[in-house]
Scaffold this motif. Structure first.
Motif, mmCIF file in Angstrom:
data_model
loop_
_atom_site.group_PDB
_atom_site.id
_atom_site.type_symbol
_atom_site.label_atom_id
_atom_site.label_comp_id
_atom_site.label_asym_id
_atom_site.label_seq_id
_atom_site.Cartn_x
_atom_site.Cartn_y
_atom_site.Cartn_z
ATOM 1 N N GLU A 14 0.819 -1.213 0.000
ATOM 2 C CA GLU A 14 0.000 0.000 0.000
ATOM 3 C C GLU A 14 0.852 1.262 0.000
ATOM 4 N N ASN A 15 2.029 1.207 0.601
ATOM 5 C CA ASN A 15 2.910 2.379 0.647
ATOM 6 C C ASN A 15 3.483 2.748 -0.716
ATOM 7 N N GLN A 16 3.367 1.846 -1.687
ATOM 8 C CA GLN A 16 3.847 2.171 -3.030
ATOM 9 C C GLN A 16 3.130 3.405 -3.584
ATOM 10 N N ALA A 17 1.841 3.524 -3.270
ATOM 11 C CA ALA A 17 1.061 4.662 -3.767
ATOM 12 C C ALA A 17 1.573 5.978 -3.198
ATOM 13 N N THR A 18 2.028 5.959 -1.951
ATOM 14 C CA THR A 18 2.551 7.168 -1.312
ATOM 15 C C THR A 18 3.964 7.476 -1.794
ATOM 16 N N ARG A 19 4.773 6.433 -1.917
ATOM 17 C CA ARG A 19 6.172 6.631 -2.294
ATOM 18 C C ARG A 19 6.325 7.008 -3.762
ATOM 19 N N ILE A 20 5.499 6.396 -4.624
ATOM 20 C CA ILE A 20 5.650 6.612 -6.066
ATOM 21 C C ILE A 20 4.262 6.826 -6.686
ATOM 22 N N PRO A 21 3.647 7.962 -6.407
ATOM 23 C CA PRO A 21 2.289 8.198 -6.907
ATOM 24 C C PRO A 21 2.196 8.226 -8.431
ATOM 25 N N ALA A 22 3.285 8.571 -9.106
ATOM 26 C CA ALA A 22 3.249 8.634 -10.569
ATOM 27 C C ALA A 22 2.934 7.276 -11.180
ATOM 28 N N ILE A 23 3.297 6.203 -10.486
ATOM 29 C CA ILE A 23 3.037 4.856 -10.992
ATOM 30 C C ILE A 23 1.870 4.207 -10.262
ATOM 31 N N TYR A 24 1.830 4.356 -8.946
ATOM 32 C CA TYR A 24 0.890 3.574 -8.142
ATOM 33 C C TYR A 24 -0.270 4.375 -7.555
ATOM 34 N N GLY A 25 -0.307 5.683 -7.824
ATOM 35 C CA GLY A 25 -1.319 6.519 -7.202
ATOM 36 C C GLY A 25 -2.748 6.160 -7.536
ATOM 37 N N ASP A 26 -2.995 5.592 -8.718
ATOM 38 C CA ASP A 26 -4.358 5.274 -9.144
ATOM 39 C C ASP A 26 -4.734 3.816 -8.931
ATOM 40 N N ILE A 27 -3.892 3.052 -8.270
ATOM 41 C CA ILE A 27 -4.167 1.624 -8.074
ATOM 42 C C ILE A 27 -4.881 1.413 -6.743
ATOM 43 N N ASP A 28 -5.959 0.668 -6.785
ATOM 44 C CA ASP A 28 -6.697 0.318 -5.577
ATOM 45 C C ASP A 28 -6.100 -0.970 -5.011
ATOM 46 N N PHE A 29 -5.222 -0.831 -4.032
ATOM 47 C CA PHE A 29 -4.546 -1.992 -3.482
ATOM 48 C C PHE A 29 -5.440 -2.811 -2.549
ATOM 49 N N ALA A 30 -6.617 -2.295 -2.254
ATOM 50 C CA ALA A 30 -7.560 -3.070 -1.442
ATOM 51 C C ALA A 30 -8.281 -4.123 -2.281
ATOM 52 N N ALA A 31 -8.212 -3.972 -3.598
ATOM 53 C CA ALA A 31 -8.898 -4.901 -4.498
ATOM 54 C C ALA A 31 -7.907 -5.906 -5.081
ATOM 55 N N VAL A 32 -8.356 -7.132 -5.239
ATOM 56 C CA VAL A 32 -7.540 -8.164 -5.874
ATOM 57 C C VAL A 32 -7.823 -8.129 -7.375
ATOM 58 N N PRO A 33 -6.816 -7.960 -8.224
ATOM 59 C CA PRO A 33 -7.076 -7.879 -9.661
ATOM 60 C C PRO A 33 -7.589 -9.198 -10.229
ATOM 61 N N GLU A 34 -8.245 -9.089 -11.358
ATOM 62 C CA GLU A 34 -8.824 -10.266 -12.013
ATOM 63 C C GLU A 34 -7.782 -11.339 -12.285
ATOM 64 N N ARG A 35 -6.554 -10.943 -12.574
ATOM 65 C CA ARG A 35 -5.513 -11.902 -12.939
ATOM 66 C C ARG A 35 -5.207 -12.900 -11.826
ATOM 67 N N PHE A 36 -5.495 -12.519 -10.587
ATOM 68 C CA PHE A 36 -5.199 -13.396 -9.461
ATOM 69 C C PHE A 36 -6.393 -14.308 -9.185
ATOM 70 N N THR A 37 -6.122 -15.597 -8.968
ATOM 71 C CA THR A 37 -7.195 -16.543 -8.703
ATOM 72 C C THR A 37 -6.803 -17.514 -7.587
ATOM 73 N N ILE A 38 -7.810 -17.969 -6.848
ATOM 74 C CA ILE A 38 -7.576 -19.034 -5.864
ATOM 75 C C ILE A 38 -8.210 -20.338 -6.339
ATOM 76 N N ASN A 39 -8.655 -20.331 -7.601
ATOM 77 C CA ASN A 39 -9.253 -21.523 -8.206
ATOM 78 C C ASN A 39 -8.509 -21.864 -9.488
ATOM 79 N N PRO A 40 -7.337 -22.456 -9.368
ATOM 80 C CA PRO A 40 -6.523 -22.730 -10.558
ATOM 81 C C PRO A 40 -7.222 -23.657 -11.538
ATOM 82 N N SER A 41 -7.066 -23.344 -12.814
ATOM 83 C CA SER A 41 -7.721 -24.132 -13.866
ATOM 84 C C SER A 41 -6.910 -25.352 -14.267
ATOM 85 N N GLY A 42 -5.646 -25.367 -13.872
ATOM 86 C CA GLY A 42 -4.762 -26.447 -14.299
ATOM 87 C C GLY A 42 -3.907 -26.059 -15.485
ATOM 88 N N GLU A 43 -4.215 -24.907 -16.102
ATOM 89 C CA GLU A 43 -3.438 -24.430 -17.237
ATOM 90 C C GLU A 43 -2.003 -24.156 -16.807
#
Length: 443
Positions: A14-43
Motif C-alpha cells: 500500500e505504501n507504493q502509492a505514497t512513495r511513487i504516486p506517478a506509478i501507483y497513485g491510481d491503483i486500488d490496493f484493497a482490491a484483488v485484480p482479475e488476474r489473481f485466482t484461488i481456483n486454478p484451472s490447471g493451465e
C-alpha cells in the motif's frame, strides 16, 4: 482475500502509492485484480496436479502470492518516475555511469539513483559468492551449448498468458525485428551472468541487471502514465514481482523438481551451486528473498504457487501475435553454410523444446498458436538434440578431469564470447514513443 498472515508486506504494498504516486497513485490496493485466482484451472500445471491442492491450502503462501502480484520494484520505480524531469536517456546514462564508476561519478546524482544502487550493492546475508562462482562455471556448459538452441522456445512460454504478456504487447514488441531484439537481450543478460567475474560489483552482469530493472520500471511508468492503456482492476501492477519468477527461476525449478522426483529434500553440491547463482541473479533483478527458495521443495512450491494463482487466459491478439512474431523472426544472419544449418536446427529445436516443456507435447495446440511442427522439424530437432547433448556430455566429462578442467572452461568462455557478439548490443531500455494501445485496456 483475507490479509491475516503478512501485515508488514501488505503495508509495503500500500505504501507504493505514497512513495511513487506517478506509478501507483491510481491503483486500488484493497482490491484483488482479475488476474489473481484461488481456483486454478490447471493451465500450465500439467504434470503437477497432485501438488496443487496442498499448495492452495497453504493460506500464508497464497496470500504472499497475492501481495507480490501487487508489488513492483520500489527503488527502480522511484528512479524511473524522474523521467518527466530528466528524460529516460539521461536516467539510462546516469545508471550506466554509476554501475561503471560508482554513484559518486554522477554529478548531483538523484537520491533515487543512490538508493537504487545501494539496494543492489547490499549483498544478502545468505549469499555465498564462492558458490555463485562455482555455479557460473557449471552453467557455462549449458549456456554455450543448450541455451542458444532453446532460448526462443523458452521465450515463447512467457507469452502463454494474456495477463502477464500484455506489457510486452503494449511496448510494441510484436514485430519480428523487435521480437528478435528481446530474445537477444534476454540471451545476452543470462549469458553474461555465467561469465567469469560478471556478477561481481564491477561486472557486466551486475550492470545488465540494473539496466533490466530500470527497463521494467520504465514500462510500469509509461503504461500507467497513459490513461486507458492499462486496467488495474484486471491486470493489477504492470510486471509485478511474481512475473519475474519464471524467467529467473525456470532452471532452478527444473533442478528442484528433478530432486523431488528422486526423493531428495536437499540439493547435491553441484545443484546447490547452480541454485545459488540463480538466487543471486534474481536478487540483483529485484526479487524479494521470500520468493527465492533454497530447498527443492521450497523452490518448487513457490513456482507452482505463482502459476496456480495466475488466472489462465490465452488471447489470440496478444499472446498469438507475440508467439508468431517470436517464432518467425530471424535470430541469426550468418550467411555461411554452417550458419544456415545452425539457423534451421535452432528453429526446429526451439519448437520441440517449447512443445515438450510448455505444451506437454500437444502439437495441435501449438499449430493453433501458429507454431507448426512438421516431420522435417522433428528430424532437425533430433539432429540438434544429438549435437547439443553430445557436447554437454563431453564438456561435463572434461570438467571432472583436474588436468584439463581449466582448459575446457577457457574453451567454453571463448564460445560464450562468440555468442555474445552474435546476440549484439543489448540496450535494455523502454521508450514510451513505441507504446501502443490495446483492445484489452479500459478507461
Amino acid at each position: 482475500m483475507n490479509r491475516h498472515f503478512h501485515p508488514t508486506l501488505w503495508n509495503q504494498v500500500e505504501n507504493q502509492a505514497t512513495r511513487i504516486p506517478a506509478i501507483y497513485g491510481d491503483i486500488d490496493f484493497a482490491a484483488v485484480p482479475e488476474r489473481f485466482t484461488i481456483n486454478p484451472s490447471g493451465e500450465g500445471l500439467q504434470g503437477f496436479e497432485k501438488l496443487i491442492p496442498e499448495i492452495m491450502a497453504d493460506a500464508p503462501l497464497v496470500e504472499m502470492m497475492a501481495a507480490y502480484t501487487l508489488t513492483g520494484d520500489v527503488v527502480a520505480d522511484a528512479y524511473a518516475a524522474r523521467i518527466p524531469e530528466f528524460g529516460f536517456r539521461q536516467l539510462v546514462m546516469w545508471l550506466k555511469t554509476a554501475c561503471d564508476k560508482g554513484v559518486e561519478a554522477v554529478p548531483d546524482a538523484p537520491d533515487e539513483l543512490r538508493a537504487f544502487l545501494a539496494a543492489m550493492e547490499a549483498r544478502p546475508k545468505w549469499l555465498d559468492m564462492n558458490l555463485v562462482r562455482e555455479g557460473a562455471r557449471i552453467e557455462r556448459n549449458h549456456y554455450a551449448h543448450l541455451v542458444p538452441f532453446a532460448i526462443r522456445g523458452a521465450f515463447l512460454a512467457t507469452f502463454m498468458n494474456k495477463y502477464s504478456a500484455l506489457p510486452m504487447a503494449l511496448t510494441g514488441h510484436l514485430s519480428d525485428q523487435l521480437a528478435a531484439k528481446r530474445v537477444h537481450e534476454t540471451a545476452t543478460f543470462f549469458t553474461l551472468t555465467v561469465m567469469p567475474g560478471a556478477l561481481e560489483r564491477q561486472g557486466a552482469a551486475f550492470k545488465a541487471a540494473a539496466m533490466v530493472r530500470l527497463m521494467h520500471a520504465m514500462v510500469r511508468f509509461n503504461v500507467m502514465k497513459h490513461r486507458g492503456l492499462w486496467d488495474t482492476r484486471v491486470y493489477g501492477v504492470p510486471i509485478p514481482q511474481v512475473d519475474q519468477m519464471p524467467a529467473g527461476q525456470i532452471g532452478s525449478f527444473l533442478i528442484a523438481f528433478r530432486a523431488l522426483k528422486e526423493g531428495r529434500e536437499q540439493f547435491t553440491t553441484e545443484e546447490r551451486a547452480r541454485i545459488e547463482i540463480g538466487r543471486y541473479r534474481c536478487f540483483l533483478l529485484g526479487l524479494p528473498e521470500p520468493l527465492l527458495g533454497d530447498t527443492p521443495r521450497s523452490v518448487a512450491r513457490l513456482m507452482l504457487a505463482r502459476q496456480a494463482t495466475l488466472r489462465s487466459g490465452y488471447d489470440e491478439d496478444t499472446c498469438g501475435a507475440l508467439v508468431r512474431g517470436t517464432m518467425n523472426t530471424e535470430l541469426s544472419f550468418d550467411t555461411s553454410l554452417p550458419g544456415k544449418i545452425d539457423r534451421e536446427l535452432e528453429r526446429s529445436f526451439s519448437k520441440a523444446f517449447f512443445i515438450k516443456h510448455f505444451l506437454q507435447g500437444d502439437t495441435k495446440r501449438a499449430a493453433r498458436m501458429g507454431v507448426t511442427y512438421t516431420l522435417k522439424d522433428r528430424k532437425l530437432a533430433l539432429i540438434a538434440a544429438t549435437c547439443i547433448f553430445s557436447q554437454l556430455r563431453v564438456f561435463g566429462f572434461l570438467a571432472d578431469i583436474p588436468v584439463v578442467r581449466d582448459f575446457a572452461d577457457r574453451l567454453l568462455v571463448g564460445k560464450l564470447e562468440g555468442l555474445l557478439k552474435r546476440y549484439g548490443h543489448a540496450s535494455f531500455s523502454s521508450d514510451a514513443a513505441s507504446y501502443k494501445s490495446s483492445h484489452h485496456a479500459h478507461n
